[in-house]
Design a protein around this motif. Structure first.
Motif, short mmCIF file in Angstrom:
data_model
loop_
_atom_site.label_atom_id
_atom_site.label_comp_id
_atom_site.label_asym_id
_atom_site.label_seq_id
_atom_site.Cartn_x
_atom_site.Cartn_y
_atom_site.Cartn_z
N GLU A 188 0.83 -1.21 0.00
CA GLU A 188 0.00 0.00 0.00
C GLU A 188 0.86 1.25 0.00
N GLU A 189 1.96 1.24 0.78
CA GLU A 189 2.87 2.40 0.80
C GLU A 189 3.51 2.60 -0.56
N PHE A 190 3.90 1.52 -1.20
CA PHE A 190 4.50 1.61 -2.53
C PHE A 190 3.52 2.25 -3.51
N SER A 191 2.29 1.75 -3.51
CA SER A 191 1.27 2.29 -4.42
C SER A 191 0.98 3.76 -4.11
N HIS A 192 0.98 4.10 -2.82
CA HIS A 192 0.70 5.49 -2.43
C HIS A 192 1.79 6.42 -2.95
N TYR A 193 3.04 6.01 -2.85
CA TYR A 193 4.13 6.83 -3.39
C TYR A 193 3.93 7.08 -4.88
N ILE A 194 3.66 6.01 -5.62
CA ILE A 194 3.56 6.13 -7.08
C ILE A 194 2.38 7.00 -7.49
N GLU A 195 1.27 6.89 -6.76
CA GLU A 195 0.06 7.59 -7.17
C GLU A 195 -0.02 9.02 -6.64
N TYR A 196 0.51 9.27 -5.45
CA TYR A 196 0.24 10.56 -4.82
C TYR A 196 1.49 11.40 -4.52
N PHE A 197 2.66 10.81 -4.53
CA PHE A 197 3.85 11.60 -4.19
C PHE A 197 4.14 12.60 -5.30
N ASP A 198 4.48 13.84 -4.93
CA ASP A 198 4.75 14.89 -5.91
C ASP A 198 6.21 14.80 -6.36
N TYR A 199 6.46 13.90 -7.31
CA TYR A 199 7.82 13.72 -7.80
C TYR A 199 8.32 14.93 -8.58
N LYS A 214 13.07 5.64 -4.30
CA LYS A 214 13.35 4.22 -4.51
C LYS A 214 12.12 3.50 -5.07
N ALA A 215 10.95 3.89 -4.59
CA ALA A 215 9.72 3.32 -5.15
C ALA A 215 9.58 3.71 -6.61
N LEU A 216 9.90 4.97 -6.94
CA LEU A 216 9.83 5.43 -8.33
C LEU A 216 10.79 4.63 -9.20
N TYR A 217 12.00 4.39 -8.70
CA TYR A 217 12.97 3.63 -9.50
C TYR A 217 12.42 2.25 -9.83
N ASP A 218 11.90 1.53 -8.83
CA ASP A 218 11.40 0.18 -9.08
C ASP A 218 10.17 0.19 -9.97
N HIS A 219 9.38 1.26 -9.87
CA HIS A 219 8.23 1.41 -10.76
C HIS A 219 8.71 1.59 -12.20
N LEU A 220 9.71 2.43 -12.40
CA LEU A 220 10.26 2.65 -13.74
C LEU A 220 10.97 1.40 -14.24
N LEU A 221 11.60 0.64 -13.32
CA LEU A 221 12.26 -0.60 -13.71
C LEU A 221 11.25 -1.58 -14.29
N ALA A 222 10.09 -1.67 -13.66
CA ALA A 222 9.03 -2.55 -14.17
C ALA A 222 8.59 -2.09 -15.56
N ALA A 223 8.44 -0.77 -15.72
CA ALA A 223 8.05 -0.24 -17.03
C ALA A 223 9.14 -0.50 -18.06
N ASP A 224 10.39 -0.41 -17.64
CA ASP A 224 11.51 -0.65 -18.55
C ASP A 224 11.52 -2.11 -19.01
N ILE A 225 11.22 -3.02 -18.09
CA ILE A 225 11.16 -4.44 -18.45
C ILE A 225 10.01 -4.68 -19.44
N ARG A 226 8.89 -4.01 -19.20
CA ARG A 226 7.76 -4.14 -20.14
C ARG A 226 8.14 -3.60 -21.51
#
Length: 665
Positions: A93-104, A262-274
């Motif tokens: 849930e914390e991971f998803s919250h970072y990706i959806e709501y954190f102001d990167y 760090k959550a953003l990096y792993d999110h982008l890593l997943a997108a990069d793999i896709r």
């Protein structure tokens, strides 16, 4: 225990559903996506843009920000954080919250200029410090810095010369030359030299005495004395340092965003793999498709997921290409999970092979314990492994080295007790409460639970027999597994002749050698059992030869078998050698600590004794644990696996999310 059956599939889906399908397949990890051999397909720019979610930051940039920002983290770091390193623990849930709501955008927008300003100020402080150090030796120079070093009749220089040649250099100068020593140290003298313009000897003297002219001029220094220049440099450096500290404070506050980055990096890593997987996506006029391997038991689940995403999707089973082997995924009871790393070190099962993990596990930890034979070392190994497991929160289902060492430590403890191994301390030096027969003669003293003494011939003889016995048992068991697997695959006759004939021979020899008090078997029956088993074994060794040559081929091959068998069985004597070496090394450490501590008085001697004991025993545990691991593994790989297992399978690598900086808890 089992190798999962794999099925090759092709998944077709509508062209516009590419991103949704890839995201879903990645989140489930049910399929290993293959390259489409011999066919290349172009993915539209729109699809690539969708896959990257129009993200303005690259993986490399986010990783650079993480690595830079973590250097500004302040405060104490607890032991677990040190163990995890760069990995941040968080819930799903914390991971998803970072990706959806954190102001990167805001955070990275602040971070970039701050890092740039930090680097600029740090570089400025560094360059000003170097310049101040260069000019400080010239601080007492009596003239201002000018572009020209000449007047109408004179010329002046700043130079440095080796200190040991200074006196000789001064003696050679003309009377019209003015020399002033600006500064000097043990190696070099900095000089101010003023001479007549037409005096050409100075340049030659400077060269002869290894002198070197120093150019101090810079346009911004013109007309100023060195002392004034240094004052200005030091003011600028002080201002830059103040601003640098302010920026560092701001960056230290921003380290609170590290987990989000760090959550953003792993999110982008997943997108990069896709995005990379899109290059393995095929196209038809109306559909796109991927091909790959999935576990047979997941086939219906894969079909249900595809149907839920689009009613126009389809999952079909396809035939592997010529020479293509399915990937390997092994499944074992949770207790045996730690031993999977031993199987993986050798190689996963090849085509039509069994998974040897369950079969090697008990032998591996038994051999490990026999290599150490010290209950004290077993306790320490157990405690260290258990501490690591609890600290790192490693579940048994993940297996791994810590759990393997925990098993090995426990078995070593229980094996060490009957052998009386307690940190190399002989019973006569142990306290009475640890002894089973305190007060007995020294030669008869035993620890509680001790049966054998490896310091005596009887104990060494027993361990020798035990090492050979377990060696014969493991080789026989490996041969049994080979025969069993042949029976499973319909090769029963081959199994009987090539494998089970050894067990018939062992049974016949066993009946013949049984002592009469144990088994009242007539001698004729014993003889018949021996000769029938030997004859059957020789006949079996000749399997595949013409019947009239079979006895001769069998006799020759039996001789070869026993020669190699003796060599294999003798390899198990390494258990004896390592078991004795562990005790001898521990005893030597104790003696060394006792002798060396005697050279120091009172408390200092006790301190030396404790330090030597702790340090050297810890080193001994590490070295012996490593040696036990290597040699126990070697017996599995060479003596055991050679009977029934080749390995060489490729691991199943599902198309799934990979994490570098986050750990979901």
């Amino acid at each position: 225990m089992a190798v999962r059956q794999m099925t090759k599939v092709r998944i077709l889906f509508p062209r516009e559903a590419l991103e949704e399908f890839l995201q879903t397949l990645q989140s489930t990890g049910l399929i290993q996506v293959n390259e489409l051999s011999g066919r290349s397909f172009e993915i539209s720019k729109e699809s690539e843009k969708a896959l990257l979610s129009a993200c303005p930051w690259t993986l490399q940039e986010v990783e650079s920000l993480i690595q830079r920002l973590k250097t500004f983290r302040r405060g104490k770091v607890n032991l677990r954080q040190k163990f995890l390193g760069d990995i941040a623990e968080m819930t799903k849930e914390e991971f998803s919250h970072y990706i959806e709501y954190f102001d990167y955008s805001h955070t990275i927008g602040q971070l970039r200029p701050l890092l740039e300003e930090h680097d600029a100020n740090a570089e400025l402080v560094h360059s000003l410090s170097l310049e101040a150090r260069r000019l400080s030796v010239w601080e007492s120079l009596p003239v201002t810095i000018e572009r020209s070093l000449e007047t109408e009749s004179t010329r002046w220089h700043t130079l440095k010369i080796p200190i040991q040649k200074l006196a000789s250099f001064q003696a050679q100068l003309s009377d019209d030359t003015v020399l002033q020593i600006v500064s000097q140290n043990e190696h070099t003298a900095q000089l101010f030299l003023w001479h007549l313009k037409d005096d050409d000897r100075t340049d030659k003297l400077c060269e002869d005495f290894s002198g070197e002219y120093v150019d101090l001029f810079q346009p911004s220094y013109e007309g100023q004395r060195i002392v004034e220049i240094l004052h200005g440099i030091r003011l600028k450096r002080r201002e830059a340092r103040v601003r640098l500290e302010i920026v560092r404070d701001e960056l230290a506050e921003m380290t609170s965003a590290l987990s989000a980055l760090k959550a953003l990096y792993d999110h982008l890593l997943a997108a990069d793999i896709r995005e990379e997987t899109t290059h393995h996506v095929g196209n038809t006029r109306r559909f796109r498709f991927v091909e790959g391997w999935t576990q047979e038991r997941h086939l219906e689940r894969l079909r249900a997921i595809a149907s839920e995403l689009s009613p126009f999707s389809h999952v079909e089973i396809i035939q592997p290409e010529s020479g293509e082997e399915p990937p390997v995924y092994i499944v074992n009871p949770v207790f045996f999970k730690p031993f999977e790393m031993i199987t993986s070190m050798y190689g996963l099962p090849g085509k039509s092979e069994m998974d040897p993990t369950v079969h090697l596990g008990p032998f591996f930890i038994l051999f490990y314990g026999l290599c150490l034979t010290d209950a004290g070392y077993g306790l320490v190994l157990t405690a260290l492994a258990l501490a690591l497991i609890l600290f790192a929160r490693i579940p048994l289902s993940r297996g791994g080295l810590p759990w393997l060492l925990l098993y090995a430590g426990i078995v070593t403890f229980f094996i060490g007790i009957p052998f009386g191994g307690w940190f190399g301390v002989p019973p006569e030096r142990a306290p009475d409460f640890l002894l089973a027969n305190a007060g007995a003669p020294i030669s008869e003293l035993r620890y509680i639970g001790q049966v054998w003494n490896l310091g005596e011939k009887s104990g060494i003889d027993f361990l020798t027999i035990l090492a050979i016995a377990v060696g014969i048992a493991q080789i026989a068991y490996g041969t049994f597994l080979s025969g069993y697997w042949k029976v499973v695959h319909g090769k029963t006759v081959q199994a009987i002749y090539q494998d089970f004939s050894l067990h018939v021979l062992i049974l016949g020899v066993g009946i013949f050698l049984l002592p009469e008090p144990i088994a009242a078997i007539p001698s004729m029956v014993r003889d018949i059992a021996l000769w029938v088993s030997v004859g059957f074994f020789i006949w079996s060794r000749g399997y595949g030869s013409p019947w009239y040559l079979r006895p001769f081929a069998g006799a020759f091959l039996s001789l070869v078998f026993f020669m190699s068998g003796i060599s294999n069985v003798l390899s198990y004597l390494r258990l004896l050698a390592l078991g004795l070496a562990t005790g001898a090394l521990a005893f030597a450490i104790n003696e060394m600590a006792w002798v060396l501590s005697g050279f120091f008085p009172g408390i200092l001697g006790m301190l030396v004794f404790v330090v030597i004991l702790l340090g050297w025993h810890l080193l001994s545990i590490v070295l012996n644990a490593l040696s036990a691991f290597v040699h126990s593994g070697r017996l599995q790989f060479i003596e055991f696996f050679s009977n029934f297992y080749e390995g060489g399978g490729a691991a199943f690598e599902p198309f799934a999310r990979k994490r570098k900086y986050t750990l979901l808890v």
